[in-house]
Write an enzyme that holds these catalytic residues in place. Structure first.
Site, mmCIF file in Angstrom:
data_model
loop_
_atom_site.group_PDB
_atom_site.id
_atom_site.type_symbol
_atom_site.label_atom_id
_atom_site.label_comp_id
_atom_site.label_asym_id
_atom_site.label_seq_id
_atom_site.Cartn_x
_atom_site.Cartn_y
_atom_site.Cartn_z
ATOM 1 C CE LYS A 22 -1.723 1.472 4.117
ATOM 2 N NZ LYS A 22 -1.402 2.868 4.511
ATOM 3 C CG ASN A 23 2.245 2.775 3.537
ATOM 4 O OD1 ASN A 23 1.096 3.094 3.252
ATOM 5 N ND2 ASN A 23 2.654 2.575 4.777
ATOM 6 N NE ARG A 91 -0.989 12.601 8.220
ATOM 7 C CZ ARG A 91 -0.622 13.872 8.337
ATOM 8 N NH1 ARG A 91 -1.450 14.743 8.823
ATOM 9 N NH2 ARG A 91 0.576 14.254 7.995
ATOM 10 C CB CYS A 115 -4.541 11.239 11.770
ATOM 11 S SG CYS A 115 -2.906 10.595 11.936
ATOM 12 N NE ARG A 120 0.892 10.539 10.145
ATOM 13 C CZ ARG A 120 0.383 9.572 9.392
ATOM 14 N NH1 ARG A 120 -0.812 9.106 9.651
ATOM 15 N NH2 ARG A 120 1.063 9.067 8.388
ATOM 16 C CG ASP A 304 3.390 1.592 9.436
ATOM 17 O OD1 ASP A 304 2.991 2.444 10.250
ATOM 18 O OD2 ASP A 304 3.585 1.845 8.229
ATOM 19 C CB ILE A 326 7.806 6.885 14.330
ATOM 20 C CG1 ILE A 326 9.001 5.937 14.194
ATOM 21 C CG2 ILE A 326 7.524 7.617 13.018
ATOM 22 C CD1 ILE A 326 10.295 6.570 13.742
ATOM 23 N NE ARG A 397 -7.293 4.762 5.661
ATOM 24 C CZ ARG A 397 -6.737 5.841 6.181
ATOM 25 N NH1 ARG A 397 -7.179 6.302 7.320
ATOM 26 N NH2 ARG A 397 -5.761 6.461 5.581
HETATM 27 C C1 EPZ Z 1 4.455 6.997 6.306
HETATM 28 O O1 EPZ Z 1 3.717 8.086 6.842
HETATM 29 C C2 EPZ Z 1 3.497 5.825 6.204
HETATM 30 N N1 EPZ Z 1 2.412 6.187 5.298
HETATM 31 C C3 EPZ Z 1 2.984 5.454 7.585
HETATM 32 O O2 EPZ Z 1 2.172 4.320 7.454
HETATM 33 C C4 EPZ Z 1 4.166 5.122 8.480
HETATM 34 O O3 EPZ Z 1 3.708 4.880 9.790
HETATM 35 C C5 EPZ Z 1 5.176 6.279 8.488
HETATM 36 O O4 EPZ Z 1 5.547 6.616 7.136
HETATM 37 C C6 EPZ Z 1 6.443 5.984 9.266
HETATM 38 O O5 EPZ Z 1 7.064 4.843 8.745
HETATM 39 C C7 EPZ Z 1 2.592 6.086 3.985
HETATM 40 O O6 EPZ Z 1 3.636 5.704 3.489
HETATM 41 C C8 EPZ Z 1 1.432 6.438 3.119
HETATM 42 P P1 EPZ Z 1 6.603 10.416 8.235
HETATM 43 P P2 EPZ Z 1 4.310 9.557 6.785
HETATM 44 O O7 EPZ Z 1 6.497 11.642 7.408
HETATM 45 O O8 EPZ Z 1 5.012 9.750 5.503
HETATM 46 C C9 EPZ Z 1 6.758 13.766 11.650
HETATM 47 C C10 EPZ Z 1 0.264 2.938 7.915
HETATM 48 O O9 EPZ Z 1 -0.297 2.421 8.924
HETATM 49 N N2 EPZ Z 1 6.732 14.737 10.537
HETATM 50 O O10 EPZ Z 1 7.830 9.584 8.135
HETATM 51 O O11 EPZ Z 1 3.213 10.486 7.136
HETATM 52 C C11 EPZ Z 1 5.403 13.078 11.788
HETATM 53 O O12 EPZ Z 1 4.499 13.852 12.526
HETATM 54 C C12 EPZ Z 1 0.818 4.334 7.985
HETATM 55 O O13 EPZ Z 1 0.345 2.363 6.815
HETATM 56 C C13 EPZ Z 1 6.857 16.079 10.805
HETATM 57 O O14 EPZ Z 1 7.017 16.498 11.960
HETATM 58 O O15 EPZ Z 1 5.340 9.473 7.989
HETATM 59 C C14 EPZ Z 1 5.794 11.790 12.471
HETATM 60 O O16 EPZ Z 1 5.885 11.963 13.850
HETATM 61 C C15 EPZ Z 1 0.437 5.141 9.136
HETATM 62 N N3 EPZ Z 1 6.799 16.968 9.765
HETATM 63 C C16 EPZ Z 1 7.183 11.490 11.898
HETATM 64 O O17 EPZ Z 1 7.649 12.727 11.353
HETATM 65 C C17 EPZ Z 1 6.625 16.562 8.474
HETATM 66 O O18 EPZ Z 1 6.588 17.414 7.573
HETATM 67 C C18 EPZ Z 1 7.189 10.427 10.802
HETATM 68 O O19 EPZ Z 1 6.348 10.807 9.731
HETATM 69 C C19 EPZ Z 1 6.516 15.188 8.213
HETATM 70 C C20 EPZ Z 1 6.564 14.283 9.261
#
Ligand code: EPZ
Length: 418
Positions: A22-23, A91, A115, A120, A304, A326, A397
């Site tokens: 998915k991701n 998101r 969320c 996030r 995850d 994370i 989802r």
């Molecule tokens: C991706 O989310 C995945 N989603 C998530 O999978 C996964 O949990 C996550 O990466 C971490 O591995 C997809 O790939 C679609 P991040 P993403 O940006 O890209 C902070 C699932 O269950 N952050 O690496 O949103 C954020 O708040 C899902 O399949 C900022 O502060 O994750 C978080 O604490 C849920 N500012 C951390 O970084 C930003 O601009 C990691 O987020 C971006 C992120």
């Protein structure tokens, strides 16, 4: 609303097929915005989140031809807006921002809210794009991004290796003028998959798989055909499922390569995983024992997989400390697991799981995100009596044919309609 009923206590035996990730599929679909030619994606899973990304592409004016697991994306962009009604459902919708801006010089994307798993923000996406020359304003709940002419290359150092920011900036940089460096880039395998597809479309990306991506912008990208890699989180979830239930299963198409941290922890806990020509074979060996894990960016233990591993630890013997680094609020499954008889205490970013060394007890439960929901399904497999998991739409989802796959391996699980 549909629910899932599980009668626990049966070991899993048999085989099931792992779907496309998915991701990886979500950013790859967004990459379809980077070219007018056809991007053909193979091994697309059938999931609600994929439908949401498809709606965004249709909204932009693209055409999608879906035939089973194959999806051909093409056509002209006629609208550069990602509306609130769609973005609020997922998101990852924000992944259309970089491609739209790079291709059309403008994009208006609804700000994704917080969320269930945390606040996030998308500040890293926006700062990177601003460094590439975009003028970004936040107005009326929308991100309004514009650039006169093309984006330009930049050296972007991410303060944290955000997966989404790396993907958005990577896609935008393929069409920027000059060279972009993304340092401290996330190294999740889904990013490597995206980069490989972008290169097949004519992009010039090097450093794939490392934390430093170098992208030499090109004037245009062309069509390509790309097969999406297998879903490592789906794979890991079923590895934990056989751990909680006992038995042995073969995950066809599953790969160990991207799951090293989980497989190590499972091995210590008492779940043997072996890579075979047919896929990943897993078996629970005797008693389960507690193992401490901490979530980290790839190649560390995946956030995850945290909830599913916790369900496993809940039935092990001895204690396990599970630390989430994370997301700030990713323990919503804890009170629900405790209602099923687990003994888990959360203190800040860590959960102490005192394994009960036996079965949990079935109960009606619900969760507020995808991985938390599936951890309750796993707990149900390991529980005496009946468990009903509410809010099944979370599972839809991200888990394709969950009930069918588990039923095929001997689980007593069914979907109740309405
Ligand atoms: C991706 O989310 C995945 N989603 C998530 O999978 C996964 O949990 C996550 O990466 C971490 O591995 C997809 O790939 C679609 P991040 P993403 O940006 O890209 C902070 C699932 O269950 N952050 O690496 O949103 C954020 O708040 C899902 O399949 C900022 O502060 O994750 C978080 O604490 C849920 N500012 C951390 O970084 C930003 O601009 C990691 O987020 C971006 C992120």
């Amino acid at each position: 609303m549909d629910r899932i009923l599980i009668r626990g206590g049966r070991p899993l035996t048999g085989r099931l097929a792992i779907g496309g990730a998915k991701n990886a599929a979500l950013p790859l679909m967004a990459a379809g915005l980077l070219t007018e030619e056809r991007l053909v994606l193979e091994n697309i899973p059938e999931l609600a989140d994929i439908d949401t990304m498809a709606s965004l592409l249709l909204e932009a004016g693209l055409t999608l031809e879906r035939q089973g697991r194959r999806c051909a994306i093409g056509g002209r962009i006629t609208r550069t807006e990602a509306p609130y009604d769609i973005v609020r459902r997922m998101r990852a919708s924000v992944l259309v921002l970089g491609p739209l801006l790079a291709r059309c010089g403008e994009a208006r994307v609804s700000l994704p809210g917080g969320c269930a798993i945390g606040t996030r923000p998308v500040d890293l996406h926006l700062k990177g794009l601003a460094q590439m020359g975009a003028d970004i304003r936040l107005e009326g709940g929308y991100i309004d991004a514009r650039v006169a002419g093309r984006l330009h290359g930049a050296e972007i150092v991410l303060p944290f290796p955000s997966v989404g920011a790396t993907e958005n900036l990577l896609m935008a940089a393929t069409l920027a003028e000059g060279e972009t460096i993304i340092a401290n880039a996330a190294r999740e395998p889904e990013i490597g998959d995206l980069a490989a597809c972008l290169n097949a479309m004519g992009a010039e990306i090097s450093g794939i798989g490392s934390d430093r991506l170098t992208i030499t912008g090109v004037a245009r990208l062309h069509g390509a055909t790309h097969a999406i890699l297998p879903d490592r989180i789906e794979t890991g979830t079923y590895l934990c499922a056989v751990g909680v239930s006992g038995g042995e299963i073969l995950l066809e198409g599953g790969q160990a390569t991207h799951l090293a941290a989980l497989i190590r922890a499972l091995g210590e806990a008492g779940v043997m995983v072996e890579e075979t020509a047919a896929g990943l074979f897993a078996r629970r060996m005797g008693k389960l024992v507690g193992v401490d894990v901490m979530t980290e960016p790839y190649p560390g233990f995946p956030t995850d997989m945290q909830a599913q591993f916790m369900a496993l630890m809940a039935v092990a013997e001895g204690a396990a400390m599970i630390t989430e680094t994370i997301f700030e609020n990713r323990f919503m499954h804890v009170p629900e697991l405790n209602r099923m008889g687990a003994r888990i205490n959360v203190h800040g970013a860590s959960a102490i799981v005192r394994g009960v060394g036996g079965a949990l007890s079935g109960a009606p439960v619900m969760a507020t995100d995808l991985r938390a929901s599936v951890s309750l399904v796993l707990a149900g497999l390991a529980a005496r009596g009946e468990t009903i998991v509410n809010r099944v739409y979370h599972l839809d989802r991200g888990y394709e044919a969950l009930v069918e796959k588990l039923t095929g391996c001997g689980a007593a699980i069914e979907r109740l309609k309405g």
